[in-house]
Design an enzyme around this catalytic site. Sequence first.
Site, PDB file in Angstrom:
ATOM      1  N   SER A 289       0.816  -1.219   0.000  1.00  0.00           N
ATOM      2  CA  SER A 289       0.000   0.000   0.000  1.00  0.00           C
ATOM      3  C   SER A 289       0.845   1.261   0.000  1.00  0.00           C
ATOM      4  O   SER A 289       1.950   1.288   0.574  1.00  0.00           O
ATOM      5  CB  SER A 289      -0.871  -0.013   1.264  1.00  0.00           C
TER       6      SER A 289
ATOM      7  N   TYR B 240      -2.189   0.323  10.010  1.00  0.00           N
ATOM      8  CA  TYR B 240      -2.390  -0.319   8.703  1.00  0.00           C
ATOM      9  C   TYR B 240      -1.117  -0.205   7.855  1.00  0.00           C
ATOM     10  O   TYR B 240      -0.602  -1.204   7.349  1.00  0.00           O
ATOM     11  CB  TYR B 240      -3.583   0.330   7.985  1.00  0.00           C
TER      12      TYR B 240
ATOM     13  N   LYS C 130       1.552  -3.257   6.640  1.00  0.00           N
ATOM     14  CA  LYS C 130       1.929  -3.564   5.251  1.00  0.00           C
ATOM     15  C   LYS C 130       3.446  -3.462   5.073  1.00  0.00           C
ATOM     16  O   LYS C 130       4.064  -4.273   4.368  1.00  0.00           O
ATOM     17  CB  LYS C 130       1.208  -2.611   4.291  1.00  0.00           C
TER      18      LYS C 130
END
Length: 323
Positions: free
Chosen positions: A114, A138, A142
């Site tokens: 991402s 988040y 990743k």
Amino acid sequence: MRVLVTGGAGYIGSVVTAQLLAAGHEVVVVDDLSTGHQDAVPPGAVFHELSTASLDPVLGSWAIDAVIHFAARSLVGESITEPSAYWRNNVSGTLALLDSMRAHGVGSIVFSSSAATYGQAVEQPIREDAPARPTSAYGRSKLAVDMALTDYATAYGIGAVSLRYFNVAGALRTPSGGYGERHTTETHLIPNALRAVDGGPPLQLFGADYPTDDGTCVRDYIHVVDLGDAHLRALGVVEPAAHHVVNLGSGAGYSVRQVLTAVGEVTGEEVPVIEAPRRPGDPPVLVASNAAAAQLLGWRPERDLNRMVADAWEFHRFGRAAG
Ligand code: UDP
């Protein structure tokens, strides 16, 4: 090729599964249905309701050639208030998958990374060698997996490609419906704008005072069919003992107001808008350099913003049915 798709009942996973099947691959989908929908798994794929962390006992019997790993929690805001779910699902779940792959001789993986790994990058467009300073659990989850992939490639010879998504939109249209975005908690701009046009709550425009041309945030939107195409290309360039990291972007962006104009053009209705304060954590501009994608994958996005909105609108009105 026989491909394991984790998260194949979700938005991007279902689109890529349909594209893999259309290209003649065999597909095994695993998804725990925590956010996915079983009826979004394309017919023709074998489906198992399983979490990524519980694959080990069965993976060896499936004769998998390569894995495309989508399954993850993906709400930035939620990751800040519930980091445990992100570290457990996105990091521990992926490490379990990688160790199962090692144990069962599956050597290739394409991973959904991402733009959130970069955080508030200073230089735009963002290249893959930009400093990684994620601002959410988040993004950190990743990035942690990307780092693990590099180590697993070096030490165990796994071949990996991390594809870093920026903004994904649109749908894959099929004669009987298609595959598109069906999130229970919808945070994304285009589906929220379509819902507003379709009688839902007005679109809250988060911030009109950014240092951009029209005061609203600029993002690099890619059609999900173009994005999926990059995954099929990535499968073809995975090589043992190497980990490639590739941004999937266009090199340019659209502002929130430009997106809302496109939604108005496509639907014939002006989007009802309420101007709201900035959403915490939104950087003014996020645009990807696509030089590495062009070089490694021979990939360039082909579908423009109006096409993304038109396909998302069709799916919003007539989608749902798989086929
Ligand atoms: N946005 C907005 N209203 C919404 C959803 C998003 O104004 O209901 C804005 C958001 O602040 C950002 C842009 O649209 O500037 C894209 O947001 P999205 O959540 O779609 O993607 P992100 O860039 O956060 O991954």
